[in-house]
Design an enzyme around this catalytic site. Sequence first.
Site, PDB file in Angstrom:
ATOM      1  N   HIS A 118     -14.318  24.757   1.967  1.00  0.00           N
ATOM      2  CA  HIS A 118     -14.506  23.559   2.778  1.00  0.00           C
ATOM      3  C   HIS A 118     -13.360  23.444   3.785  1.00  0.00           C
ATOM      4  O   HIS A 118     -12.421  24.231   3.785  1.00  0.00           O
ATOM      5  CB  HIS A 118     -14.610  22.289   1.896  1.00  0.00           C
ATOM      6  CG  HIS A 118     -13.312  21.719   1.415  1.00  0.00           C
ATOM      7  ND1 HIS A 118     -13.154  20.384   1.124  1.00  0.00           N
ATOM      8  CD2 HIS A 118     -12.116  22.294   1.166  1.00  0.00           C
ATOM      9  CE1 HIS A 118     -11.915  20.179   0.717  1.00  0.00           C
ATOM     10  NE2 HIS A 118     -11.267  21.300   0.735  1.00  0.00           N
ATOM     11  N   CYS A 126      -5.394  21.357   5.890  1.00  0.00           N
ATOM     12  CA  CYS A 126      -6.729  21.187   5.298  1.00  0.00           C
ATOM     13  C   CYS A 126      -7.823  21.193   6.372  1.00  0.00           C
ATOM     14  O   CYS A 126      -9.008  21.284   6.049  1.00  0.00           O
ATOM     15  CB  CYS A 126      -6.818  19.888   4.505  1.00  0.00           C
ATOM     16  SG  CYS A 126      -5.676  19.847   3.122  1.00  0.00           S
ATOM     17  N   HIS A 143     -10.792  26.801   3.829  1.00  0.00           N
ATOM     18  CA  HIS A 143     -10.069  27.272   2.656  1.00  0.00           C
ATOM     19  C   HIS A 143     -10.978  26.904   1.474  1.00  0.00           C
ATOM     20  O   HIS A 143     -12.132  26.543   1.695  1.00  0.00           O
ATOM     21  CB  HIS A 143      -8.681  26.618   2.565  1.00  0.00           C
ATOM     22  CG  HIS A 143      -8.715  25.140   2.397  1.00  0.00           C
ATOM     23  ND1 HIS A 143      -8.967  24.279   3.444  1.00  0.00           N
ATOM     24  CD2 HIS A 143      -8.583  24.354   1.303  1.00  0.00           C
ATOM     25  CE1 HIS A 143      -8.957  23.030   3.005  1.00  0.00           C
ATOM     26  NE2 HIS A 143      -8.736  23.057   1.712  1.00  0.00           N
ATOM     27  N   HIS A 160     -11.571  26.004  -3.102  1.00  0.00           N
ATOM     28  CA  HIS A 160     -11.062  25.515  -4.389  1.00  0.00           C
ATOM     29  C   HIS A 160     -11.972  25.955  -5.530  1.00  0.00           C
ATOM     30  O   HIS A 160     -13.161  26.204  -5.336  1.00  0.00           O
ATOM     31  CB  HIS A 160     -11.017  23.971  -4.395  1.00  0.00           C
ATOM     32  CG  HIS A 160     -10.099  23.381  -3.372  1.00  0.00           C
ATOM     33  ND1 HIS A 160      -8.737  23.477  -3.449  1.00  0.00           N
ATOM     34  CD2 HIS A 160     -10.345  22.686  -2.226  1.00  0.00           C
ATOM     35  CE1 HIS A 160      -8.180  22.866  -2.404  1.00  0.00           C
ATOM     36  NE2 HIS A 160      -9.129  22.384  -1.646  1.00  0.00           N
ATOM     37  N   ASP A 162     -22.083  25.847  -5.854  1.00  0.00           N
ATOM     38  CA  ASP A 162     -21.254  26.992  -6.270  1.00  0.00           C
ATOM     39  C   ASP A 162     -21.349  28.149  -5.273  1.00  0.00           C
ATOM     40  O   ASP A 162     -22.439  28.560  -4.865  1.00  0.00           O
ATOM     41  CB  ASP A 162     -21.692  27.472  -7.651  1.00  0.00           C
ATOM     42  CG  ASP A 162     -20.731  28.514  -8.203  1.00  0.00           C
ATOM     43  OD1 ASP A 162     -19.515  28.366  -8.023  1.00  0.00           O
ATOM     44  OD2 ASP A 162     -21.212  29.488  -8.822  1.00  0.00           O
ATOM     45  N   HIS A 163     -20.169  28.680  -4.918  1.00  0.00           N
ATOM     46  CA  HIS A 163     -20.073  29.795  -3.960  1.00  0.00           C
ATOM     47  C   HIS A 163     -20.705  29.439  -2.611  1.00  0.00           C
ATOM     48  O   HIS A 163     -21.241  30.309  -1.923  1.00  0.00           O
ATOM     49  CB  HIS A 163     -20.693  31.091  -4.541  1.00  0.00           C
ATOM     50  CG  HIS A 163     -19.787  31.767  -5.530  1.00  0.00           C
ATOM     51  ND1 HIS A 163     -19.632  31.302  -6.803  1.00  0.00           N
ATOM     52  CD2 HIS A 163     -18.976  32.858  -5.416  1.00  0.00           C
ATOM     53  CE1 HIS A 163     -18.765  32.090  -7.446  1.00  0.00           C
ATOM     54  NE2 HIS A 163     -18.353  33.039  -6.630  1.00  0.00           N
ATOM     55  N   GLU A 183      -9.872  18.802  -7.703  1.00  0.00           N
ATOM     56  CA  GLU A 183      -9.887  19.690  -6.540  1.00  0.00           C
ATOM     57  C   GLU A 183      -8.861  20.801  -6.738  1.00  0.00           C
ATOM     58  O   GLU A 183      -9.077  21.941  -6.349  1.00  0.00           O
ATOM     59  CB  GLU A 183      -9.561  18.887  -5.284  1.00  0.00           C
ATOM     60  CG  GLU A 183      -9.826  19.637  -4.008  1.00  0.00           C
ATOM     61  CD  GLU A 183      -9.588  18.761  -2.792  1.00  0.00           C
ATOM     62  OE1 GLU A 183     -10.588  18.383  -2.151  1.00  0.00           O
ATOM     63  OE2 GLU A 183      -8.426  18.442  -2.467  1.00  0.00           O
TER      64      GLU A 183
END
Lengths: 135, 135, 135, 135, 135, 135
Positions: free
Chosen positions: F15, F34, F40, F42, F80-81, F125
């Site tokens: 994100h 950010c 980037h 998490h 996810d992913h 996060e």
Amino acid sequence: MKVTVSRKAHFNAAHRLYNCEWSDERNDDMFGKCANPHFHGHNYELIVSVTGEIEPETGYVMDMKVLKDLIANEIEEAFDHKNLNEQVPEFISLNPTAENISVVIWNKLRPHIDSKLELEITLYETPRNFVTFKG
Amino acid sequence: MKVTVSRKAHFNAAHRLYNCEWSDERNDDMFGKCANPHFHGHNYELIVSVTGEIEPETGYVMDMKVLKDLIANEIEEAFDHKNLNEQVPEFISLNPTAENISVVIWNKLRPHIDSKLELEITLYETPRNFVTFKG
Amino acid sequence: MKVTVSRKAHFNAAHRLYNCEWSDERNDDMFGKCANPHFHGHNYELIVSVTGEIEPETGYVMDMKVLKDLIANEIEEAFDHKNLNEQVPEFISLNPTAENISVVIWNKLRPHIDSKLELEITLYETPRNFVTFKG
Amino acid sequence: MKVTVSRKAHFNAAHRLYNCEWSDERNDDMFGKCANPHFHGHNYELIVSVTGEIEPETGYVMDMKVLKDLIANEIEEAFDHKNLNEQVPEFISLNPTAENISVVIWNKLRPHIDSKLELEITLYETPRNFVTFKG
Amino acid sequence: MKVTVSRKAHFNAAHRLYNCEWSDERNDDMFGKCANPHFHGHNYELIVSVTGEIEPETGYVMDMKVLKDLIANEIEEAFDHKNLNEQVPEFISLNPTAENISVVIWNKLRPHIDSKLELEITLYETPRNFVTFKG
Amino acid sequence: MKVTVSRKAHFNAAHRLYNCEWSDERNDDMFGKCANPHFHGHNYELIVSVTGEIEPETGYVMDMKVLKDLIANEIEEAFDHKNLNEQVPEFISLNPTAENISVVIWNKLRPHIDSKLELEITLYETPRNFVTFKG
């Protein structure tokens, strides 16, 4: 009388698994959802371990404050909140698997640590997947 | 067919990093806030690992209850809720760095463990700093 | 539509449990090895939680970078690598139990956080003992 | 340039420690409450580590998805929510200590992993007791 | 000025999920592999939280040593290394789900804790499943 | 006699923090690294908590297998992913802060959970930053 001292650090980054010499189809077959062209990301947990004799005067193998700053300058500065594939030169043509990232980190730190000391990198890509490289 | 069995334990203690042969200034330069003469402290997490053959009759390398009691008697009893510099004889003139503490623990446990078994100490000073000593 | 945002931090400190209006004997009876006059210490893990509405423009309840810096300036700077009883003014005459430390932290942070936001402190003295204070 | 890749998994099982060639009294003497004939149980945390060269094309030592599925099929399927003594053939006459379980897991996985790769098993019986077996 | 103090403990036990008024088939349908008649088991992690005013003289809500001993005597002694269904009277006819175990623990501790103090139980059945009961 | 049952899950995603109605400069000022336009990522750790009465027949507040599958289908499958900003419809014009993600998860799960049950979302996060939303 060798002791290993270890320091934990972390960085957050985006990546995708991708062999740039393969077709997109072959990348999808091999890497599945990890090949998503829009990227995904991880909280990488890093452990840097240094092994050597205790210096009698200080009681240290290596000053952990020095090691902490070294990791911050060489690794966190280069990788944290970055897209590994697009913004980290080492991965322009190298697939950023956990294995390859651990080797790149080892290579970046090795010149800055006394050659009498052994270096080992452990990298958690997720809480359930991690790798170790001893050089 | 060697297996390593490990037992975690912990103790809380106060310490300061200090070389008693140096001036206060030199200690401050080297150890920074860790040299605070009023002390600071840690929750030390200790892992004691013993390696050897599995005894066929018991399926044990070493009875973990025996190892647990040994750590309690030899280490927790001596170190827990103590000031390492002032109340633990080994550190009267030895700087209580994590490296030196791990060596002292190894030396205190070694005579109580069968010589056929290898002994390794891992000591977490903080969740981010830890050391390992194999003798 | 209230959300709670939480930030973890930590500090290492020495302390002893001691009521300065009691005799040493009564302190020993009540606090046992925690009353050791040579002090012991802990790795305190701190969670600061702030509750309020999400600001529509930022998507934040409170900027976590601001909260991180606030904790560093007000708490870590004051407590880390210190002897709580001897070097932190709030505990000169207040027993530094985990309960009292959590109240002191709450009081130190409250003036720096928008009054529309609720504040809660969780403090781990050891991995097995922790306290929570909501003001 | 060898790297170790590790994958965590887990299973929940009942067991008791018991040498079937001993009297109940001798089992009680040796294993204490672990010999309870009504069984007790654990959340076993398993780490499977595989060491070898990085394949240049994939950047993998071994595809972690393959390793994850292998652990699920060979170990979780066989052990999860089972009574080890009564329902897992390997332990009909073998005492299910953590040491012996780690050897059984190693033997079950070894034939399914390329012989060029080294295999190591770490098994947590509780958060404070764990074992490692390298074959 | 209420503070919550919490103490972690643990016990290992075997159990199966089973409604004794249902047929085996209905139990299998509802509880799946958790109904295995040979039992399975868990490392239960228990958090006992007590809320009340800080006593000014001690700085304690409740002496954690007293709470630790109370959990050991009332809960660990009764549940650790036991088969919950067969050896713990409360579960002879009550299904030992995490929910029901947390209520039983609350009921066992409540009479031993000052009625001015609130009591809350958190119980981890696995690292991924847990329950909380406040009475 | 209400009990809260909680289930942990996780997903990895990329994100960036970005308000699409602001200039790039204002985004940089507010969100710093950010806001990196290359993204980037998490390892998000998710805890879904459901509160209600224990059903006497099953001993369950809610079947955790059902909750596990619901999280897998509604949240992991969607997030996810993935790149949250580019591939998850809810975040096309909503900034994917932890606060906003927790509200989106709550809204996605709420229709699938019995209206008699309360729902709460906790989202990590990073290991040091997390949020909680109760609806």
